[in-house]
Design a protein around this motif. Structure first.
Motif, short mmCIF file in Angstrom:
data_model
loop_
_atom_site.label_atom_id
_atom_site.label_comp_id
_atom_site.label_asym_id
_atom_site.label_seq_id
_atom_site.Cartn_x
_atom_site.Cartn_y
_atom_site.Cartn_z
N PHE A 196 0.83 -1.21 0.00
CA PHE A 196 0.00 0.00 0.00
C PHE A 196 0.87 1.27 0.00
O PHE A 196 0.49 2.29 -0.58
CB PHE A 196 -0.98 0.00 1.18
CG PHE A 196 -1.96 1.14 1.10
CD1 PHE A 196 -2.87 1.22 0.05
CD2 PHE A 196 -1.95 2.16 2.04
CE1 PHE A 196 -3.76 2.28 -0.06
CE2 PHE A 196 -2.84 3.23 1.95
CZ PHE A 196 -3.74 3.28 0.89
N ALA A 197 2.05 1.18 0.64
CA ALA A 197 2.98 2.33 0.63
C ALA A 197 3.31 2.71 -0.82
O ALA A 197 3.33 3.89 -1.17
CB ALA A 197 4.25 2.00 1.40
N ALA A 198 3.52 1.68 -1.66
CA ALA A 198 3.85 1.94 -3.07
C ALA A 198 2.71 2.69 -3.75
O ALA A 198 2.93 3.62 -4.54
CB ALA A 198 4.13 0.62 -3.78
N SER A 199 1.49 2.32 -3.40
CA SER A 199 0.32 2.98 -3.98
C SER A 199 0.24 4.44 -3.52
O SER A 199 -0.07 5.33 -4.31
CB SER A 199 -0.94 2.19 -3.60
OG SER A 199 -2.07 3.01 -3.60
N VAL A 200 0.54 4.69 -2.25
CA VAL A 200 0.51 6.07 -1.73
C VAL A 200 1.55 6.92 -2.46
O VAL A 200 1.27 8.04 -2.89
CB VAL A 200 0.76 6.10 -0.19
CG1 VAL A 200 0.88 7.54 0.31
CG2 VAL A 200 -0.36 5.37 0.55
N VAL A 201 2.76 6.36 -2.62
CA VAL A 201 3.85 7.11 -3.28
C VAL A 201 3.46 7.43 -4.72
O VAL A 201 3.66 8.55 -5.19
CB VAL A 201 5.17 6.30 -3.23
CG1 VAL A 201 6.24 6.95 -4.10
CG2 VAL A 201 5.67 6.18 -1.78
N ARG A 202 2.87 6.44 -5.41
CA ARG A 202 2.44 6.64 -6.80
C ARG A 202 1.43 7.79 -6.91
O ARG A 202 1.50 8.62 -7.79
CB ARG A 202 1.78 5.36 -7.32
CG ARG A 202 2.52 4.72 -8.49
CD ARG A 202 1.81 3.53 -9.11
NE ARG A 202 0.73 2.91 -8.40
CZ ARG A 202 0.87 1.82 -7.62
NH1 ARG A 202 2.05 1.28 -7.43
NH2 ARG A 202 -0.19 1.30 -7.04
N ARG A 203 0.51 7.83 -5.98
CA ARG A 203 -0.60 8.79 -6.09
C ARG A 203 -0.30 10.15 -5.46
O ARG A 203 -0.82 11.17 -5.87
CB ARG A 203 -1.87 8.20 -5.50
CG ARG A 203 -2.42 7.04 -6.34
CD ARG A 203 -3.63 6.38 -5.73
NE ARG A 203 -3.31 5.70 -4.47
CZ ARG A 203 -3.80 6.03 -3.28
NH1 ARG A 203 -4.66 7.01 -3.17
NH2 ARG A 203 -3.45 5.37 -2.20
N HIS A 204 0.52 10.15 -4.36
CA HIS A 204 0.72 11.41 -3.62
C HIS A 204 2.18 11.85 -3.54
O HIS A 204 2.46 12.92 -3.04
CB HIS A 204 0.20 11.26 -2.18
CG HIS A 204 -1.25 10.86 -2.09
ND1 HIS A 204 -2.27 11.74 -2.34
CD2 HIS A 204 -1.84 9.68 -1.78
CE1 HIS A 204 -3.45 11.11 -2.17
NE2 HIS A 204 -3.20 9.87 -1.84
N GLY A 205 3.11 10.99 -3.93
CA GLY A 205 4.53 11.30 -3.76
C GLY A 205 5.02 10.85 -2.40
O GLY A 205 4.26 10.32 -1.59
N LYS A 206 6.33 11.08 -2.14
CA LYS A 206 6.94 10.61 -0.88
C LYS A 206 6.70 11.62 0.25
O LYS A 206 6.48 12.81 -0.01
CB LYS A 206 8.43 10.38 -1.08
CG LYS A 206 8.71 9.21 -2.02
CD LYS A 206 10.08 8.62 -1.81
CE LYS A 206 10.24 7.38 -2.66
NZ LYS A 206 11.26 6.48 -2.12
N ALA A 207 6.77 11.12 1.48
CA ALA A 207 6.42 11.94 2.64
C ALA A 207 7.66 12.53 3.30
O ALA A 207 8.72 11.90 3.35
CB ALA A 207 5.66 11.09 3.65
N ASP A 208 7.49 13.74 3.84
CA ASP A 208 8.56 14.35 4.64
C ASP A 208 8.54 13.78 6.06
O ASP A 208 9.58 13.58 6.68
CB ASP A 208 8.35 15.87 4.72
CG ASP A 208 8.46 16.52 3.36
OD1 ASP A 208 9.61 16.73 2.92
OD2 ASP A 208 7.42 16.77 2.73
N PHE A 209 7.32 13.56 6.57
CA PHE A 209 7.18 13.04 7.94
C PHE A 209 6.11 11.96 7.95
O PHE A 209 5.04 12.14 7.35
CB PHE A 209 6.80 14.17 8.92
CG PHE A 209 7.88 15.18 9.06
CD1 PHE A 209 8.90 15.01 9.98
CD2 PHE A 209 7.91 16.30 8.23
CE1 PHE A 209 9.94 15.92 10.08
CE2 PHE A 209 8.93 17.23 8.33
CZ PHE A 209 9.95 17.04 9.25
N VAL A 210 6.42 10.87 8.64
CA VAL A 210 5.42 9.80 8.81
C VAL A 210 5.26 9.58 10.31
O VAL A 210 6.25 9.53 11.05
CB VAL A 210 5.86 8.49 8.11
CG1 VAL A 210 4.86 7.37 8.40
CG2 VAL A 210 5.99 8.70 6.61
N LEU A 211 4.02 9.47 10.71
CA LEU A 211 3.71 9.32 12.14
C LEU A 211 2.88 8.04 12.31
O LEU A 211 1.97 7.78 11.53
CB LEU A 211 2.91 10.55 12.58
CG LEU A 211 2.38 10.60 13.99
CD1 LEU A 211 3.53 10.61 14.99
CD2 LEU A 211 1.54 11.87 14.16
N ALA A 212 3.20 7.26 13.33
CA ALA A 212 2.42 6.04 13.62
C ALA A 212 2.30 5.92 15.13
O ALA A 212 3.25 5.54 15.81
CB ALA A 212 3.11 4.82 13.03
#
Ligand SMILES: [Zn+2]
Length: 430
Positions: free
Chosen positions: A155-171
């Motif tokens: 799913f990360a690959a799908s997010v990157v494809r649609r929105h680009g890479k993230a500066d900050f990820v929070l979990a």
């Protein structure tokens, strides 16, 4: 049901059995009748320790689909969550230079309460990913862009494809729930920009052990992390810890910051200090975990006699807080509706339902004042100070509060004078 005969982090097949705490049903399930609640399927709480990566973990669990199908939602828009959201924004801004145009992704973002803090402070490029579809809907209604999906590397690959890479990820409060930990972390690495920062907030396994917090051991919590284990898991996914902050959330969590292993962010000396302390104090030794389970069982055995003793003197006994913690204690200690007549809770979705396993009815908090009960069992001990503060009139009317963790005892407003329950509990001789 899922069984894990191998270590979730390193794949070791020779896990050391630390002990069996009892059997629990799906702990966040809201039953529609007492009969249904009493007959829910229960599965064992078996704990294992990995001598290779020092991971303390649960064996059997319900599948994520079984769990999320029945997830009961509690609103997060409380003043304390708002304050915490602001703290996280400050961390990212002050420590890692977050700019207003940063792309921030939160995993298991719930109703969007934390991302709301970002938006309110002018960070508008936010995305929530929340596995429970009903909760994701609430987040969207709150104006927070949210996708209803379990996060994974795919799913990360799908997010990157649609929105680009993230500066900050929070979990926050999600890593302990994840069955495929390394895949999840690899997804985070793929999602991060080269100099991106990841922050994971998770209850500290060392606190669980030190303060006998066995009411946080249930099937949704598959993993109880040391810093050393997190470092190992991150390493397997190409991430490295750069800093650690302690928070009061869930009675003592760690906010652990990480980077892609090759990124330039400096590593705080705290990281090595945490790991050295864990080694020095025996958290790498299998015997510590076996002793922990044995001591928890002794404490659990003391709960039912304590509660029954109070009940024998009274016509009614009431519990406060019907969250997972309460249901763990009630099931492990064998408390029934004959001993605790009902539990009150602030969450309206739980009213007129029955606690899983025991069949104790759950009612609105307003029922407390109307009840003749003189004694109240405070299951939500981690919010003891806030609850006593909000219910001063009950104390003034002579009602007495008791907690069962770390051991059964009566608590008073005077005992809780200290700033917060986290510090209060740390100050007790457990
Ligand atoms: Zn392992």
């Amino acid at each position: 049901m899922h069984t894990y005969p191998i270590c979730r982090i390193c794949g070791n097949t020779k896990l050391y059995f630390s002990g069996h705490l009892g059997n629990l049903p799906q702990i966040n399930y809201c039953s529609k009748s007492a009969e249904e609640a009493k007959h829910l399927k229960k599965i064992p709480i078996n704990l294992f320790f990995c001598e290779h990566c020092y991971h303390f973990q649960l064996g059997e669990s319900f599948s994520p689909e079984e769990t999320f199908k029945t997830y009961s939602y509690a609103t997060q828009f409380t003043p304390s969550i708002r304050k915490h959201g602001n703290t996280i924004v400050d961390w990212f801004t002050e420590k890692y230079g977050m700019q207003k145009n940063a792309f921030v992704v939160e995993l298991a973002s719930s109703d969007g309460a934390i991302l709301r803090s970002f938006v309110d402070r002018g960070y508008t490029r936010v995305l929530g990913i929340e596995p429970a579809a009903n909760i994701a809907r609430i987040a969207r209604k709150n104006g927070i862009k949210t996708e209803a999906k379990f996060f994974s590397r795919a799913f990360a690959a799908s997010v990157v494809r649609r929105h680009g890479k993230a500066d900050f990820v929070l979990a926050r409060n999600v890593l302990a729930h994840v069955p495929e930990t390394v895949d999840f972390l690899q997804g985070i690495r793929d999602l991060l920009k080269p100099e991106g920062v990841f922050c994971v907030e998770t209850p500290y396994g060392k606190n669980l052990i030190d303060f006998f917090e066995f009411d946080s051991i249930y099937h949704e919590h598959l993993s109880y992390y040391l810093v050393s284990t997190l470092q190992y898991a991150f390493g397997r996914a190409g991430l490295a810890i750069i800093n650690i902050e302690e928070t009061n959330m869930h009675t003592g969590s760690l906010a652990v910051f990480a980077k892609r292993v090759e990124a330039k962010h400096p590593v705080s000396p705290h990281v090595a200090e945490y790991m050295q302390e864990e080694r020095k104090n025996g958290y790498f030794e299998k015997q510590l975990y076996k002793n922990f389970i044995a001591k928890c069982k002794l404490r659990i055995a003391n709960i039912q006699p304590y509660v029954s003793r109070i009940r024998k003197q009274e016509s009614v006994l009431v519990g406060y807080g019907a969250a997972a913690k309460a249901n763990v204690i009630i099931n492990l200690a064998g408390i029934t509706p004959e001993t605790i007549n009902f539990i009150v809770d602030r969450n309206p979705l739980k009213h007129h339902t029955w606690a899983p396993g025991s069949g104790i009815p759950i009612k609105p908090v307003a029922q407390l004042a109307a009840s003749p009960a003189k004694h109240i069992i405070l299951f939500a001990w981690n919010f003891a100070d806030q609850i006593l503060q909000a219910n001063k009139d009950l104390s003034r009317a002579g009602k007495q509060f008791h907690v069962l963790i770390p051991k059964p005892m009566r608590i008073t407003p005077e005992l809780l004078q200290k700033k917060n329950s986290f510090k209060f509990y740390r100050s007790l001789d457990v």
